[in-house]
Design a protein around this motif. Structure first.
Motif, PDB file in Angstrom:
ATOM      1  N   LEU A  54      26.975  43.636  42.318  1.00 38.26           N
ATOM      2  CA  LEU A  54      27.763  44.614  41.567  1.00 38.26           C
ATOM      3  C   LEU A  54      27.669  45.993  42.211  1.00 38.26           C
ATOM      4  N   TYR A  55      26.468  46.365  42.623  1.00 45.77           N
ATOM      5  CA  TYR A  55      26.312  47.671  43.262  1.00 45.77           C
ATOM      6  C   TYR A  55      27.030  47.690  44.614  1.00 45.77           C
ATOM      7  N   ALA A  56      26.963  46.582  45.340  1.00 50.22           N
ATOM      8  CA  ALA A  56      27.682  46.496  46.617  1.00 50.22           C
ATOM      9  C   ALA A  56      29.195  46.594  46.372  1.00 50.22           C
ATOM     10  N   LEU A  57      29.684  45.983  45.307  1.00 55.20           N
ATOM     11  CA  LEU A  57      31.109  46.097  44.960  1.00 55.20           C
ATOM     12  C   LEU A  57      31.471  47.537  44.620  1.00 55.20           C
ATOM     13  N   TYR A  58      30.577  48.198  43.899  1.00 58.34           N
ATOM     14  CA  TYR A  58      30.795  49.606  43.565  1.00 58.34           C
ATOM     15  C   TYR A  58      30.942  50.429  44.843  1.00 58.34           C
ATOM     16  N   LEU A  59      30.064  50.193  45.792  1.00 53.96           N
ATOM     17  CA  LEU A  59      30.136  50.918  47.068  1.00 53.96           C
ATOM     18  C   LEU A  59      31.397  50.537  47.842  1.00 53.96           C
ATOM     19  N   ALA A  60      31.776  49.265  47.780  1.00 53.60           N
ATOM     20  CA  ALA A  60      32.937  48.792  48.535  1.00 53.60           C
ATOM     21  C   ALA A  60      34.244  49.342  47.977  1.00 53.60           C
ATOM     22  N   TYR A  61      34.333  49.463  46.647  1.00 55.95           N
ATOM     23  CA  TYR A  61      35.602  49.969  46.118  1.00 55.95           C
ATOM     24  C   TYR A  61      35.770  51.455  46.403  1.00 55.95           C
ATOM     25  N   ARG A  62      34.705  52.134  46.749  1.00 54.72           N
ATOM     26  CA  ARG A  62      34.799  53.543  47.114  1.00 54.72           C
ATOM     27  C   ARG A  62      35.023  53.729  48.613  1.00 54.72           C
ATOM     28  N   PRO A  67      37.052  53.620  51.959  1.00 55.33           N
ATOM     29  CA  PRO A  67      38.480  53.657  52.298  1.00 55.33           C
ATOM     30  C   PRO A  67      38.946  52.479  53.167  1.00 55.33           C
ATOM     31  N   ARG A  68      38.023  51.760  53.793  1.00 50.09           N
ATOM     32  CA  ARG A  68      38.405  50.600  54.607  1.00 50.09           C
ATOM     33  C   ARG A  68      38.752  49.381  53.769  1.00 50.09           C
ATOM     34  N   THR A  69      38.419  49.427  52.476  1.00 44.99           N
ATOM     35  CA  THR A  69      38.725  48.318  51.574  1.00 44.99           C
ATOM     36  C   THR A  69      40.195  48.413  51.168  1.00 44.99           C
ATOM     37  N   PRO A  70      40.933  47.300  51.258  1.00 41.32           N
ATOM     38  CA  PRO A  70      42.347  47.321  50.864  1.00 41.32           C
ATOM     39  C   PRO A  70      42.517  47.739  49.397  1.00 41.32           C
ATOM     40  N   LEU A  71      43.660  48.327  49.103  1.00 42.30           N
ATOM     41  CA  LEU A  71      43.914  48.860  47.765  1.00 42.30           C
ATOM     42  C   LEU A  71      43.766  47.799  46.681  1.00 42.30           C
ATOM     43  N   HIS A  72      44.323  46.603  46.888  1.00 44.66           N
ATOM     44  CA  HIS A  72      44.236  45.565  45.854  1.00 44.66           C
ATOM     45  C   HIS A  72      42.774  45.164  45.594  1.00 44.66           C
ATOM     46  N   ALA A  73      41.970  45.122  46.651  1.00 47.01           N
ATOM     47  CA  ALA A  73      40.557  44.781  46.497  1.00 47.01           C
ATOM     48  C   ALA A  73      39.803  45.914  45.808  1.00 47.01           C
ATOM     49  N   ARG A  74      40.165  47.150  46.117  1.00 47.17           N
ATOM     50  CA  ARG A  74      39.521  48.308  45.479  1.00 47.17           C
ATOM     51  C   ARG A  74      39.776  48.288  43.975  1.00 47.17           C
ATOM     52  N   ILE A  75      41.019  48.047  43.603  1.00 51.23           N
ATOM     53  CA  ILE A  75      41.376  48.032  42.182  1.00 51.23           C
ATOM     54  C   ILE A  75      40.643  46.900  41.465  1.00 51.23           C
ATOM     55  N   PHE A  76      40.675  45.706  42.050  1.00 48.47           N
ATOM     56  CA  PHE A  76      40.017  44.566  41.406  1.00 48.47           C
ATOM     57  C   PHE A  76      38.506  44.784  41.312  1.00 48.47           C
ATOM     58  N   ALA A  77      37.890  45.281  42.379  1.00 52.18           N
ATOM     59  CA  ALA A  77      36.445  45.534  42.363  1.00 52.18           C
ATOM     60  C   ALA A  77      36.095  46.592  41.311  1.00 52.18           C
ATOM     61  N   ALA A  78      36.917  47.624  41.185  1.00 52.70           N
ATOM     62  CA  ALA A  78      36.673  48.664  40.184  1.00 52.70           C
ATOM     63  C   ALA A  78      36.745  48.082  38.781  1.00 52.70           C
ATOM     64  N   ALA A  89      33.043  43.043  57.183  1.00 52.98           N
ATOM     65  CA  ALA A  89      32.253  44.136  57.769  1.00 52.98           C
ATOM     66  C   ALA A  89      31.922  45.185  56.710  1.00 52.98           C
ATOM     67  N   VAL A  90      32.878  45.497  55.859  1.00 58.06           N
ATOM     68  CA  VAL A  90      32.657  46.478  54.798  1.00 58.06           C
ATOM     69  C   VAL A  90      31.633  45.935  53.803  1.00 58.06           C
ATOM     70  N   LEU A  91      31.790  44.674  53.427  1.00 58.99           N
ATOM     71  CA  LEU A  91      30.878  44.069  52.464  1.00 58.99           C
ATOM     72  C   LEU A  91      29.450  43.998  52.992  1.00 58.99           C
ATOM     73  N   THR A  92      29.303  43.653  54.259  1.00 61.77           N
ATOM     74  CA  THR A  92      27.968  43.598  54.870  1.00 61.77           C
ATOM     75  C   THR A  92      27.300  44.969  54.838  1.00 61.77           C
ATOM     76  N   GLU A  93      28.051  45.993  55.192  1.00 57.80           N
ATOM     77  CA  GLU A  93      27.509  47.355  55.168  1.00 57.80           C
ATOM     78  C   GLU A  93      27.150  47.786  53.736  1.00 57.80           C
ATOM     79  N   CYS A  94      27.999  47.463  52.789  1.00 54.26           N
ATOM     80  CA  CYS A  94      27.745  47.851  51.391  1.00 54.26           C
ATOM     81  C   CYS A  94      26.554  47.102  50.811  1.00 54.26           C
ATOM     82  N   ARG A  95      26.420  45.836  51.175  1.00 51.62           N
ATOM     83  CA  ARG A  95      25.240  45.072  50.720  1.00 51.62           C
ATOM     84  C   ARG A  95      23.965  45.680  51.284  1.00 51.62           C
ATOM     85  N   SER A  96      24.006  46.095  52.538  1.00 48.73           N
ATOM     86  CA  SER A  96      22.840  46.723  53.158  1.00 48.73           C
ATOM     87  C   SER A  96      22.491  48.024  52.444  1.00 48.73           C
ATOM     88  N   ARG A  97      23.505  48.837  52.155  1.00 51.02           N
ATOM     89  CA  ARG A  97      23.266  50.089  51.433  1.00 51.02           C
ATOM     90  C   ARG A  97      22.758  49.828  50.021  1.00 51.02           C
TER      91      ARG A  97
END
Length: 130
Positions: free
Chosen positions: A18-26, A28-39, A82-90
């Motif tokens: 969930l925290y990785a999703l929070y980071l991913a939806y913020r 900008p490399r995440t596509p808009l549809h994925a950002r909205i759904f993750a949010a 790539a975005v998800l891997t980075e967000c999971r690490s963070r």
């Protein structure tokens, strides 16, 4: 390993996702549809309002046990690897260090709820004439 330990590990993993999703939806490399759904998934997971109220026996917890993990799984598939891997690490790094902001934020949220409750009591008493 007992069922309780597996359940605790699963819950901890969901929290990290969930925290990785929070980071991913913020991000900008995440596509808009994925950002909205993750949010939406993150907001629903942390919202005190459920589709099925928790006091309803058995059904009340189905959304927490089925909808949230399903939403997480779908959102994860929409985010570039790539975005998800980075967000999971963070998210892992953030979990390792204490976050005093979350405690301060919790105090602010509880304070706001208490003020709203006091306002509701005041307005009810005023209109009922107590």
């Amino acid at each position: 390993m007992g069922r309780f330990e597996r359940l605790k590990r699963w819950a901890k993993k969901l929290k990290a996702e969930l925290y990785a999703l929070y980071l991913a939806y913020r991000d900008p490399r995440t596509p808009l549809h994925a950002r909205i759904f993750a949010a939406v998934v993150v907001a629903y997971a942390f919202s005190p309002i459920d589709l099925i109220p928790d006091p309803i026996p058995v059904l009340g917890y189905l959304d927490d046990l089925i909808l949230v993990p399903l939403g997480i799984a779908l959102a994860v598939r929409m985010i570039p690897p790539a975005v998800l891997t980075e967000c999971r690490s963070r998210a892992r790094e953030a979990a390792l260090k204490a976050n005093p902001k979350s405690t301060a934020a919790a105090i602010v949220v509880v304070g706001i709820w208490l003020l709203l409750a006091a306002l509701a009591v005041y307005l009810t008493a005023r209109f009922v004439g107590l």
